[in-house]
Design an enzyme around this catalytic site. Sequence first.
Site, PDB file in Angstrom:
ATOM      1  N   HIS A  69       0.873  -1.042  -0.107  1.00  0.00           N
ATOM      2  CA  HIS A  69       0.117   0.125   0.025  1.00  0.00           C
ATOM      3  C   HIS A  69       0.961   1.389  -0.034  1.00  0.00           C
ATOM      4  O   HIS A  69       1.969   1.312   0.385  1.00  0.00           O
ATOM      5  CB  HIS A  69      -0.860   0.003   1.216  1.00  0.00           C
ATOM      6  CG  HIS A  69      -2.078  -1.012   1.095  1.00  0.00           C
ATOM      7  ND1 HIS A  69      -2.924  -0.811   1.953  1.00  0.00           N
ATOM      8  CD2 HIS A  69      -2.127  -2.244   0.737  1.00  0.00           C
ATOM      9  CE1 HIS A  69      -4.045  -1.872   1.559  1.00  0.00           C
ATOM     10  NE2 HIS A  69      -3.314  -2.719   1.011  1.00  0.00           N
ATOM     11  N   GLU A  71       1.082   3.807   1.682  1.00  0.00           N
ATOM     12  CA  GLU A  71       1.472   4.345   2.918  1.00  0.00           C
ATOM     13  C   GLU A  71       2.853   3.458   3.758  1.00  0.00           C
ATOM     14  O   GLU A  71       3.697   3.785   3.853  1.00  0.00           O
ATOM     15  CB  GLU A  71       0.382   4.491   4.279  1.00  0.00           C
ATOM     16  CG  GLU A  71      -0.829   5.166   3.706  1.00  0.00           C
ATOM     17  CD  GLU A  71      -2.025   4.734   3.130  1.00  0.00           C
ATOM     18  OE1 GLU A  71      -3.027   5.139   3.132  1.00  0.00           O
ATOM     19  OE2 GLU A  71      -1.614   3.251   2.513  1.00  0.00           O
ATOM     20  N   CYS A  99      -6.195   2.198   5.743  1.00  0.00           N
ATOM     21  CA  CYS A  99      -6.866   0.769   6.028  1.00  0.00           C
ATOM     22  C   CYS A  99      -6.353   0.303   7.413  1.00  0.00           C
ATOM     23  O   CYS A  99      -5.450   1.222   8.246  1.00  0.00           O
ATOM     24  CB  CYS A  99      -6.459  -0.281   5.167  1.00  0.00           C
ATOM     25  SG  CYS A  99      -4.759  -0.758   4.982  1.00  0.00           S
ATOM     26  N   CYS A 102      -2.418  -0.174   7.274  1.00  0.00           N
ATOM     27  CA  CYS A 102      -1.503   1.150   7.266  1.00  0.00           C
ATOM     28  C   CYS A 102      -1.785   1.984   8.397  1.00  0.00           C
ATOM     29  O   CYS A 102      -0.661   2.442   8.989  1.00  0.00           O
ATOM     30  CB  CYS A 102      -2.033   1.978   6.189  1.00  0.00           C
ATOM     31  SG  CYS A 102      -1.840   0.996   4.704  1.00  0.00           S
TER      32      CYS A 102
END
Length: 178
Positions: A69, A71, A99, A102
């Site tokens: 992801h 992040e 999410c 993250c």
Amino acid sequence: MERDGSTRDASQRAEKVGSDREGMELALAEARAALALDEVPVGAVVVLDGTVIARGHNRTRSDCDPTAHAEVLALRRAAAVVGAQRLVGATVYTTVEPCFMCAGALSHARVARVVWAVRDPKFGGAVSLGSVLSDPRMNHRCQTAEGECADEVRALMRGFFEDKRRKARENMNTPDLS
């Protein structure tokens, strides 16, 4: 493009961020880089002492890695730049509410502040479905802010998913000529 998914090595050119708008515009540029790879268009930027130290955008499909992801990739790069697992005092700008994975990584990194443009009602772990960044039971809590560049991010996300749905419909309506 860097091996970690960022579009540019932040250490090559010290880029200053003076406002949430500037930080989010950089994250939006990363989201557009993800879109160019046919990834869900999410981008993130890590700023420490007013300087961009890392960038990242989603690469889950490109890397066949569910943890790639924006992040997480930006945090990995920032930790390498700082030479430590903690990013005390850093602000992370991300186009979409983090999410749970993250948000947990941001908390573990001891990030001071997280800014996102739009909420994620299906996976958001910061406010939509949970409160990982601000839960009083956590030993570290982040300041949060949301809404900067929301219209631009919403349009980017909407366009991506509308295109995916349109292509899926077209594929369903294509006769098999084999």
